[in-house]
Design an enzyme around this catalytic site. Structure first.
Site, mmCIF file in Angstrom:
data_model
loop_
_atom_site.group_PDB
_atom_site.id
_atom_site.type_symbol
_atom_site.label_atom_id
_atom_site.label_comp_id
_atom_site.label_asym_id
_atom_site.label_seq_id
_atom_site.Cartn_x
_atom_site.Cartn_y
_atom_site.Cartn_z
ATOM 1 N N GLU A 43 0.829 -1.212 0.000
ATOM 2 C CA GLU A 43 0.000 0.000 0.000
ATOM 3 C C GLU A 43 0.857 1.254 0.000
ATOM 4 O O GLU A 43 1.840 1.336 0.729
ATOM 5 C CB GLU A 43 -0.908 -0.033 1.222
ATOM 6 C CG GLU A 43 -2.290 0.496 0.960
ATOM 7 C CD GLU A 43 -3.052 -0.353 -0.041
ATOM 8 O OE1 GLU A 43 -3.023 0.003 -1.252
ATOM 9 O OE2 GLU A 43 -3.664 -1.339 0.361
ATOM 10 N N HIS A 44 0.446 2.186 -0.835
ATOM 11 C CA HIS A 44 1.166 3.458 -0.997
ATOM 12 C C HIS A 44 2.596 3.227 -1.484
ATOM 13 O O HIS A 44 3.500 3.990 -1.156
ATOM 14 C CB HIS A 44 1.126 4.291 0.294
ATOM 15 C CG HIS A 44 -0.237 4.876 0.549
ATOM 16 N ND1 HIS A 44 -0.633 6.104 0.068
ATOM 17 C CD2 HIS A 44 -1.318 4.359 1.185
ATOM 18 C CE1 HIS A 44 -1.884 6.333 0.423
ATOM 19 N NE2 HIS A 44 -2.326 5.283 1.097
ATOM 20 N N ASP A 100 -4.032 0.891 -9.504
ATOM 21 C CA ASP A 100 -5.450 0.552 -9.674
ATOM 22 C C ASP A 100 -5.792 0.318 -11.142
ATOM 23 O O ASP A 100 -6.529 -0.600 -11.494
ATOM 24 C CB ASP A 100 -6.337 1.681 -9.118
ATOM 25 C CG ASP A 100 -6.056 1.951 -7.651
ATOM 26 O OD1 ASP A 100 -5.406 1.107 -7.006
ATOM 27 O OD2 ASP A 100 -6.472 3.017 -7.159
#
Ligand code: GLA
Length: 357
Positions: free
Chosen positions: A18-19, A152
């Site tokens: 994540e990130h 994404d």
């Protein structure tokens, strides 16, 4: 309506990583079986008309940044960004989505990728999945001004789970076999609407760019474990760097755990990723933390927030036989706080964006 064509695009969860996508790190997203459908019909003029659950909007094929705002700005951004791939005519677009909005399941990337494919194919062009993802990302970065990475978009144009190297953009399919081991992946939508534009997402992005600069790196994910020693304890960048460094290691560990079918190890990785996002990267919120805690109490092997954070959804890997009890625990935890009830559902890997008719 013979000349109506349609495309189906999935949402995604991020398993771990994540990130990291704007830091040049590895990420492990998975296209999941909540979809949106784009129906498109060419027009004889230069008008773009869009119908969605949020209303209707009209603009032209030469729309420019700043001319459309609200929910339709993303579609306008795709029309604008698609101009780089060649001219396109007017179009009627209908967007129907079962991907919950603001749940952190990439309804924006799915919309942008689906509209990109529709515009290109109506104009007689076929784009590669990477070209679709690049145009869709440009709509978010340069039209909406939100500095999202490319995870994404790449996730929703590829089948199932993928290990994405966000430096060279290579995408490696990953088979996830937890179903055969009697496990399910549960999404817990907190119903706290997350909005990247309105969140501190851009602040975290800037912090990472600054930290990479201090370390003399192009990408923060290139930093080794010693990098944290370069920052004072009082410097918030120290925590941000620690998240990026440890999360990068967790992705490698998750890929190994999945290959070995070591689901308890994968669960442990999920839960430590959540702690890092909560404490070091500071992108969680009380509802996500409570969802993770209650899922663990309800028998999950591991749980974590997924996506950008500041609301949205958590995921939990749990024995299918324990799902009812897990749901009760999570719903009770939210009721104790008088929060809007969460929405829970299981997800499976699914096909990436494709033409339907
Ligand atoms: C959002 C962004 C992605 C990624 C995640 C966090 O989903 O769109 O690019 O940065 O947050 O991993």
């Amino acid at each position: 309506m013979t000349d109506v064509r349609s495309w189906q695009v999935p949402g995604r969860v991020n398993l771990v990583g994540e990130h990291l996508d704007y830091n040049g790190g590895p990420v492990l997203p998975m296209a999941v079986d909540k979809h949106l459908t784009i129906k498109a019909r060419p027009r004889d003029d230069d008008q773009v008309r869009v119908w969605s659950q949020f209303g209707t909007a009209t603009f032209t094929t030469s729309v420019q940044p700043g001319e459309v705002d609200g929910w339709a700005a993303l579609t306008a951004g795709v029309v604008w960004a698609s101009a780089s791939a060649g001219p396109a005519g007017g179009v009627d677009l209908v967007i129907e989505s079962e991907i919950p909005d603001g749940a952190g399941l990439s309804s924006s990337a799915a919309t942008a990728c689906g509209v990109t494919m529709a515009l290109a194919e109506l104009a007689g062009r076929t784009l590669t999945p990477h070209e679709v993802a690049a145009i869709a990302r440009r709509a978010e970065n340069d039209y909406l001004g939100v500095p999202v990475g490319v995870m994404d978009q790449l996730a929703v144009v590829h089948d199932g789970a993928s290990l994405v190297d966000t430096r060279d953009l290579s995408v490696t399919p990953v088979e996830v076999g937890w179903g055969d081991a009697g496990l399910s992946l549960v999404v817990i939508d907190t119903n706290v609407k997350h909005s990247l534009a309105a969140s501190e997402y851009a602040v975290r992005h800037d912090e990472c760019v600054r930290a990479a600069g201090t370390l003399g790196l192009t990408w923060l994910a290139e930093a080794g474990p010693d990098a944290v020693l370069r920052f004072d304890d009082a410097d918030v960048l120290k925590k941000r760097v620690r998240h990026v460094v440890t999360e990068t290691t967790r992705v490698r560990g998750a890929v190994r755990a999945i290959a070995a079918g070591d689901w308890s190890q994968l669960g442990t990785i999920f839960t430590s990723s959540h702690a890092s996002l909560r404490d070091d990267f500071e992108v969680s919120c009380a509802e996500l933390d409570a969802a993770v805690e209650a899922a663990l109490e309800g028998g999950a092997l591991g749980a974590r927030m997924t996506g950008g954070g500041f609301g949205g959804s958590a995921i939990a890997l749990a024995p299918t036989a324990m799902l009812l009890g897990l749901r009760e625990k999570v719903v009770a935890a939210f009721a104790d706080h008088d929060w809007t009830p969460p929405t829970l559902f299981t997800v499976r890997p699914t096909a990436g964006a494709h033409r339907l008719t």
